[in-house]
Design an enzyme around this catalytic site. Sequence first.
Site, PDB file in Angstrom:
ATOM      1  N   SER A   1      36.515  45.598  43.571  1.00 19.74           N
ATOM      2  CA  SER A   1      35.200  44.990  43.740  1.00 19.74           C
ATOM      3  C   SER A   1      34.948  44.656  45.206  1.00 19.74           C
ATOM      4  O   SER A   1      35.893  44.368  45.962  1.00 19.74           O
ATOM      5  CB  SER A   1      35.175  43.703  42.908  1.00 19.74           C
ATOM      6  OG  SER A   1      34.085  42.914  43.274  1.00 19.74           O
TER       7      SER A   1
ATOM      8  N   TYR B   1      39.481  35.442  40.442  1.00 17.97           N
ATOM      9  CA  TYR B   1      39.090  36.798  40.034  1.00 17.97           C
ATOM     10  C   TYR B   1      39.298  37.776  41.192  1.00 17.97           C
ATOM     11  O   TYR B   1      39.952  38.814  41.049  1.00 17.97           O
ATOM     12  CB  TYR B   1      37.623  36.814  39.575  1.00 17.97           C
ATOM     13  CG  TYR B   1      37.055  38.211  39.459  1.00 17.97           C
ATOM     14  CD1 TYR B   1      37.490  39.078  38.471  1.00 17.97           C
ATOM     15  CD2 TYR B   1      36.097  38.681  40.368  1.00 17.97           C
ATOM     16  CE1 TYR B   1      36.986  40.376  38.377  1.00 17.97           C
ATOM     17  CE2 TYR B   1      35.584  39.963  40.283  1.00 17.97           C
ATOM     18  CZ  TYR B   1      36.038  40.804  39.285  1.00 17.97           C
ATOM     19  OH  TYR B   1      35.539  42.093  39.200  1.00 17.97           O
TER      20      TYR B   1
ATOM     21  N   LYS C   1      41.989  41.124  41.955  1.00 16.78           N
ATOM     22  CA  LYS C   1      41.616  42.475  42.401  1.00 16.78           C
ATOM     23  C   LYS C   1      42.420  42.867  43.635  1.00 16.78           C
ATOM     24  O   LYS C   1      42.951  43.972  43.723  1.00 16.78           O
ATOM     25  CB  LYS C   1      40.113  42.545  42.710  1.00 16.78           C
ATOM     26  CG  LYS C   1      39.231  42.423  41.485  1.00 16.78           C
ATOM     27  CD  LYS C   1      39.413  43.605  40.555  1.00 16.78           C
ATOM     28  CE  LYS C   1      38.656  43.474  39.268  1.00 16.78           C
ATOM     29  NZ  LYS C   1      39.068  44.422  38.238  1.00 16.78           N
TER      30      LYS C   1
HETATM   31  P1  NAD Z   1      33.354  44.611  30.855  1.00 17.53           P
HETATM   32  O1  NAD Z   1      33.826  43.247  30.541  1.00 17.53           O
HETATM   33  O2  NAD Z   1      32.075  45.079  30.288  1.00 17.53           O
HETATM   34  O3  NAD Z   1      34.483  45.682  30.491  1.00 17.53           O
HETATM   35  C1  NAD Z   1      35.852  45.377  30.560  1.00 17.53           C
HETATM   36  C2  NAD Z   1      36.482  45.817  29.235  1.00 17.53           C
HETATM   37  O4  NAD Z   1      37.883  45.523  29.269  1.00 17.53           O
HETATM   38  C3  NAD Z   1      35.915  45.064  28.024  1.00 17.53           C
HETATM   39  O5  NAD Z   1      35.491  46.011  27.057  1.00 17.53           O
HETATM   40  C4  NAD Z   1      37.076  44.206  27.520  1.00 17.53           C
HETATM   41  O6  NAD Z   1      37.030  44.063  26.124  1.00 17.53           O
HETATM   42  C5  NAD Z   1      38.273  44.998  28.011  1.00 17.53           C
HETATM   43  N1  NAD Z   1      39.487  44.193  28.261  1.00 17.53           N
HETATM   44  C6  NAD Z   1      39.613  43.074  29.002  1.00 17.53           C
HETATM   45  N2  NAD Z   1      40.871  42.664  29.026  1.00 17.53           N
HETATM   46  C7  NAD Z   1      41.601  43.540  28.283  1.00 17.53           C
HETATM   47  C8  NAD Z   1      42.964  43.649  27.919  1.00 17.53           C
HETATM   48  N3  NAD Z   1      43.863  42.745  28.313  1.00 17.53           N
HETATM   49  N4  NAD Z   1      43.346  44.674  27.140  1.00 17.53           N
HETATM   50  C9  NAD Z   1      42.445  45.588  26.693  1.00 17.53           C
HETATM   51  N5  NAD Z   1      41.144  45.543  27.011  1.00 17.53           N
HETATM   52  C10 NAD Z   1      40.714  44.527  27.792  1.00 17.53           C
HETATM   53  O7  NAD Z   1      33.314  44.744  32.454  1.00 17.53           O
HETATM   54  P2  NAD Z   1      32.640  45.843  33.377  1.00 17.53           P
HETATM   55  O8  NAD Z   1      31.448  45.252  34.012  1.00 17.53           O
HETATM   56  O9  NAD Z   1      32.517  47.121  32.644  1.00 17.53           O
HETATM   57  O10 NAD Z   1      33.763  45.949  34.493  1.00 17.53           O
HETATM   58  C11 NAD Z   1      34.803  46.903  34.406  1.00 17.53           C
HETATM   59  C12 NAD Z   1      35.769  46.654  35.549  1.00 17.53           C
HETATM   60  O11 NAD Z   1      35.068  46.714  36.788  1.00 17.53           O
HETATM   61  C13 NAD Z   1      36.425  45.275  35.497  1.00 17.53           C
HETATM   62  O12 NAD Z   1      37.768  45.413  35.920  1.00 17.53           O
HETATM   63  C14 NAD Z   1      35.633  44.479  36.510  1.00 17.53           C
HETATM   64  O13 NAD Z   1      36.391  43.449  37.095  1.00 17.53           O
HETATM   65  C15 NAD Z   1      35.276  45.542  37.538  1.00 17.53           C
HETATM   66  N6  NAD Z   1      34.059  45.233  38.301  1.00 17.53           N
HETATM   67  C16 NAD Z   1      32.883  44.983  37.641  1.00 17.53           C
HETATM   68  C17 NAD Z   1      31.732  44.685  38.368  1.00 17.53           C
HETATM   69  C18 NAD Z   1      30.419  44.383  37.679  1.00 17.53           C
HETATM   70  O14 NAD Z   1      29.501  43.883  38.335  1.00 17.53           O
HETATM   71  N7  NAD Z   1      30.260  44.665  36.399  1.00 17.53           N
HETATM   72  C19 NAD Z   1      31.784  44.638  39.776  1.00 17.53           C
HETATM   73  C20 NAD Z   1      32.991  44.912  40.411  1.00 17.53           C
HETATM   74  C21 NAD Z   1      34.119  45.219  39.655  1.00 17.53           C
END
Ligand code: NAD
Length: 347
Positions: free
Chosen positions: A124, A148, A152
């Site tokens: 991120s 958080y 990362k």
């Molecule tokens: P999200 O929460 O929609 O998706 C994450 C998925 O991981 C979920 O479906 C959740 O059920 C699953 N999960 C969490 N912990 C788990 C575990 N221990 N075992 C199995 N499954 C697990 O989030 P997103 O927005 O799709 O983000 C995806 C990734 O991108 C994340 O790592 C997040 O930190 C990163 N990210 C997101 C953003 C954003 O703005 N959405 C920005 C930067 C980085």
Amino acid sequence: MTILVTGGAGYIGSHTCVELLNNGYEIAVLDNLSNSSEEVLTRIREMTNKSFMFYKGDLLDKDFIKMVFQKNRIEAVIHFAGLKAVGESVQHPHLYYQNNIMGTLHLLEVMDQYEIRKIVFSSSATVYASSQPMPLSENSITKAINPYGRTKLMIEEMLADYYQANPKWSCVVLRYFNPIGAHQSGEIGEDPNGIPNNLMPYLTQVAIGKLNELKVFGNDYPTPDGTCIRDYIHVVDLAKGHIKALNKVQIESGYYTYNLGTGGGYSVLEVIQAFEKATGKKVPYSIGGRRQGDVPICYADTSTSKMELLWQATKSLEEMCKDAWNWQTQNPNGYKIIDHATLNSNN
Ligand code: NAD
Ligand code: UDP
């Protein structure tokens, strides 16, 4: 050969699954559904007309991960699974270190055991230190300011160490800027639990009347209209970046970091205006105080991802708004299926 997608039922993971399937990849999804719904997997199958295995379980359960590796000929992993709410991470750091760090450690251990050493990781822009010149390049200074962000940064460093220890590893770290929008079909999109923290889902819920008004967090920043500037990127552009990253890990080993953003930024007020123009919907808003931890301006230098990944975002802010609205209106309750018969009988 199969691409394992951890967190594939989530917001970014689901859009990436669609791109993978449409590009001819076989996939398997691993997700504990802690922040997602199984309905999304049905929709992905319908949208792509392709089938794939779903393994419901947790990265904290190493035997479960091993079972998934035993049952599939996995070639590479795209690792989305993790907790992502900054505020929650400040209140419950243990949850974040346990889930994000331990979960990733288990995954890497099993990957090493099965000699599958190709991984694309979701990082991120939050790993960049605040108050430094814009745009942010991959070489800008990093310093996370909450648990958080620290998970990362730690995972990035872990991957670099794995590569250092064994040059057979191929790791691509993708630093996302602000993903918004939804698939243009309106079938999949962002489905936050409870009241959204992020701008776009909050805005669409105001526009549809679920929330009263949008609070703009501060208009006294050193920006042209006083509101914060961010690099918003369409989630489908972001998903396509993962296909390019996958190509990279498939052909060469190494440790690489890339920004995924558009290379430009919009203020909060510009987003509201773009949304109103794209959808014809008025968004009631008022100006509130600053939100703690927000930096005034944040946008990406995308020259390295353009050059090395051969990837570039193509979708405009107007498309991001239109697609976010399309998703919101087609799915006012997200993936929750409301049983109207039960509702009526209860009234
Ligand atoms: P999200 O929460 O929609 O998706 C994450 C998925 O991981 C979920 O479906 C959740 O059920 C699953 N999960 C969490 N912990 C788990 C575990 N221990 N075992 C199995 N499954 C697990 O989030 P997103 O927005 O799709 O983000 C995806 C990734 O991108 C994340 O790592 C997040 O930190 C990163 N990210 C997101 C953003 C954003 O703005 N959405 C920005 C930067 C980085
Ligand atoms: N924002 C806002 N009101 C909200 C949510 C967000 O004004 O209800 C602003 C926030 O201050 C930031 C921008 O919108 O400047 C994007 O915030 P978001 O939480 O979506 O992403 P962040 O950049 O914080 O990861």
